[in-house]
Write a protein that holds these residues in place. Structure first.
Motif, PDB file in Angstrom:
ATOM      1  N   UNK A 144       0.818  -1.205   0.000  1.00  0.00           N
ATOM      2  CA  UNK A 144       0.000   0.000   0.000  1.00  0.00           C
ATOM      3  C   UNK A 144       0.852   1.255   0.000  1.00  0.00           C
ATOM      4  N   UNK A 145       0.207   2.380  -0.298  1.00  0.00           N
ATOM      5  CA  UNK A 145       0.839   3.696  -0.248  1.00  0.00           C
ATOM      6  C   UNK A 145      -0.107   4.651   0.456  1.00  0.00           C
ATOM      7  N   UNK A 146       0.467   5.521   1.247  1.00  0.00           N
ATOM      8  CA  UNK A 146      -0.321   6.585   1.874  1.00  0.00           C
ATOM      9  C   UNK A 146       0.195   7.924   1.369  1.00  0.00           C
ATOM     10  N   UNK A 147      -0.709   8.713   0.802  1.00  0.00           N
ATOM     11  CA  UNK A 147      -0.364  10.060   0.339  1.00  0.00           C
ATOM     12  C   UNK A 147      -0.951  11.089   1.292  1.00  0.00           C
ATOM     13  N   UNK A 148      -0.229  12.164   1.463  1.00  0.00           N
ATOM     14  CA  UNK A 148      -0.685  13.308   2.250  1.00  0.00           C
ATOM     15  C   UNK A 148      -0.828  14.501   1.326  1.00  0.00           C
ATOM     16  N   UNK A 149      -1.960  15.197   1.442  1.00  0.00           N
ATOM     17  CA  UNK A 149      -2.114  16.460   0.718  1.00  0.00           C
ATOM     18  C   UNK A 149      -2.382  17.554   1.737  1.00  0.00           C
ATOM     19  N   UNK A 150      -1.562  18.620   1.700  1.00  0.00           N
ATOM     20  CA  UNK A 150      -1.683  19.742   2.621  1.00  0.00           C
ATOM     21  C   UNK A 150      -2.318  20.933   1.895  1.00  0.00           C
ATOM     22  N   UNK A 151      -3.377  21.495   2.499  1.00  0.00           N
ATOM     23  CA  UNK A 151      -3.911  22.753   1.972  1.00  0.00           C
ATOM     24  C   UNK A 151      -4.322  23.641   3.128  1.00  0.00           C
ATOM     25  N   UNK A 152      -4.374  24.933   2.845  1.00  0.00           N
ATOM     26  CA  UNK A 152      -4.714  25.926   3.863  1.00  0.00           C
ATOM     27  C   UNK A 152      -5.748  26.883   3.302  1.00  0.00           C
ATOM     28  N   UNK A 153      -6.776  27.154   4.088  1.00  0.00           N
ATOM     29  CA  UNK A 153      -7.865  28.032   3.667  1.00  0.00           C
ATOM     30  C   UNK A 153      -7.836  29.300   4.502  1.00  0.00           C
ATOM     31  N   UNK A 154      -7.821  30.462   3.841  1.00  0.00           N
ATOM     32  CA  UNK A 154      -7.822  31.737   4.554  1.00  0.00           C
ATOM     33  C   UNK A 154      -9.082  31.854   5.404  1.00  0.00           C
ATOM     34  N   UNK A 155      -8.913  32.278   6.651  1.00  0.00           N
ATOM     35  CA  UNK A 155     -10.053  32.337   7.572  1.00  0.00           C
ATOM     36  C   UNK A 155     -11.029  33.450   7.220  1.00  0.00           C
ATOM     37  N   UNK A 156     -10.500  34.581   6.796  1.00  0.00           N
ATOM     38  CA  UNK A 156     -11.356  35.717   6.445  1.00  0.00           C
ATOM     39  C   UNK A 156     -10.941  36.239   5.077  1.00  0.00           C
ATOM     40  N   UNK A 157     -11.906  36.514   4.191  1.00  0.00           N
ATOM     41  CA  UNK A 157     -11.531  37.100   2.900  1.00  0.00           C
ATOM     42  C   UNK A 157     -10.927  38.477   3.109  1.00  0.00           C
ATOM     43  N   UNK A 158      -9.783  38.760   2.496  1.00  0.00           N
ATOM     44  CA  UNK A 158      -9.124  40.056   2.690  1.00  0.00           C
ATOM     45  C   UNK A 158      -9.904  41.182   2.041  1.00  0.00           C
TER      46      UNK A 158
END
Length: 304
Positions: A120-134
């Protein structure tokens, strides 16, 4: 001749690619702009009597843990000490300022294959969402250019602006992908060709796990505080025996589009249950490669 399994990690953005390029019209040479070519260059310091040919278990942008096997024939016929092998390779790679590290080395059977014997393989995907629209200029706001982004995270994470992003909807939708499915809709066109790719069962895969958990910034000092205040970080881990080309990035892209409200349940369901390249909804953006990490290659008998 002895076979060695190298457990490695690397940051792939420093390279043109992972696998070396072979041009049959030219004299063979080491492609040091790739992870594979750089490893083969480092292995030359041991002066084996055989030609060095490494075999990779996987290709990916970054790897926290990947594997390579290689056959080495020592002049006296004895095996190389694996601790020495690890240390010398890391020293050589460090001198060349290459972002590759060998985690460990071990002797394996001559019949062992790092790719075909993986369970098997385990992939990690990292993402970040801005908390407040600028606030500010609309054109810049739509592209997110004026929002703080830690320099330490460049090419390490996918940053996005998504007002009203619903992570609970994403977590619920992620469970749809678990199990056996035909992932033809979630396969990008690959440059690799072969008769097996035309087989009707080629795109059938079994997803064992999809886990979405809060992530952390990789930023340092004051940047870490500001990053945590600006973004919600999320880690998506997907485990399966194997994947089709760009499957993880397409799944993550679909989940982000769903959490952002660009697509609904019906659209996601159709993409998964009507396997066809024509089923892909073009409101879904392919998740950028920068956030993708090969997290673990699993083998039988390990404590995973």
């Amino acid at each position: 001749m002895h076979r060695y399994l190298l457990n490695i990690s690397y940051i792939g953005t420093a390279f043109r690619g992972i696998q070396k390029t072979v041009n049959k019209l030219q004299q063979p040479h080491l492609d040091t702009n790739t992870v594979q070519g750089s490893l083969e260059l480092a292995l030359r310091v041991f002066h084996p009597t055989n030609e060095i040919i490494t075999v990779l278990s996987n290709a990916g942008v970054h790897a926290l843990h990947s594997t390579v096997h290689v056959d080495l024939q020592r002049p006296n016929g004895e095996p190389y000490d694996t601790t020495t092998l690890t240390g010398v390779l890391n020293r050589t790679l460090g001198k060349q300022r290459l972002p590759i590290r060998v985690l460990s080395s071990q002797l394996v059977a001559d019949t062992f294959h790092c790719r075909y014997h993986a369970t098997g393989r385990t992939y990690l995907y990292r993402f970040a969402v801005a908390k407040e629209p600028p606030s500010g200029n609309d054109n810049l706001r739509n592209k997110g250019f004026e929002t703080f982004m830690p320099v330490e995270e460049i090419d390490r994470c996918y940053f996005l602006q998504a007002p009203r992003f619903d992570i609970d909807r994403v977590k619920a939708a992620a469970q749809m992908f678990i199990g056996v499915h035909d992932f033809r809709t979630f396969m990008s066109v690959s440059r690799q060709k072969g008769p097996s790719r035309d087989h009707p069962m080629f795109t059938v895969r079994k997803i064992d796990e999809v886990n979405i958990q809060p992530g952390k910034t990789l930023a340092l000092a004051a940047n870490a505080t500001l990053a945590a205040e600006t973004y919600d970080y999320w880690d998506v881990k997907i485990k399966a025996k194997s994947f089709v080309y760009k499957q993880v990035r397409r799944i993550v892209g679909a989940l982000i589009a769903f959490g952002s409200g660009r697509i609904d349940d019906r659209c996601l369901y159709q993409m998964l249950t009507i396997p066809s390249k024509n089923s892909w909804d073009h409101r879904v953006l392919l998740a950028p490669a920068c956030g993708l990490y090969l997290c673990r290659v699993h083998y039988r008998g390990e404590d995973n």
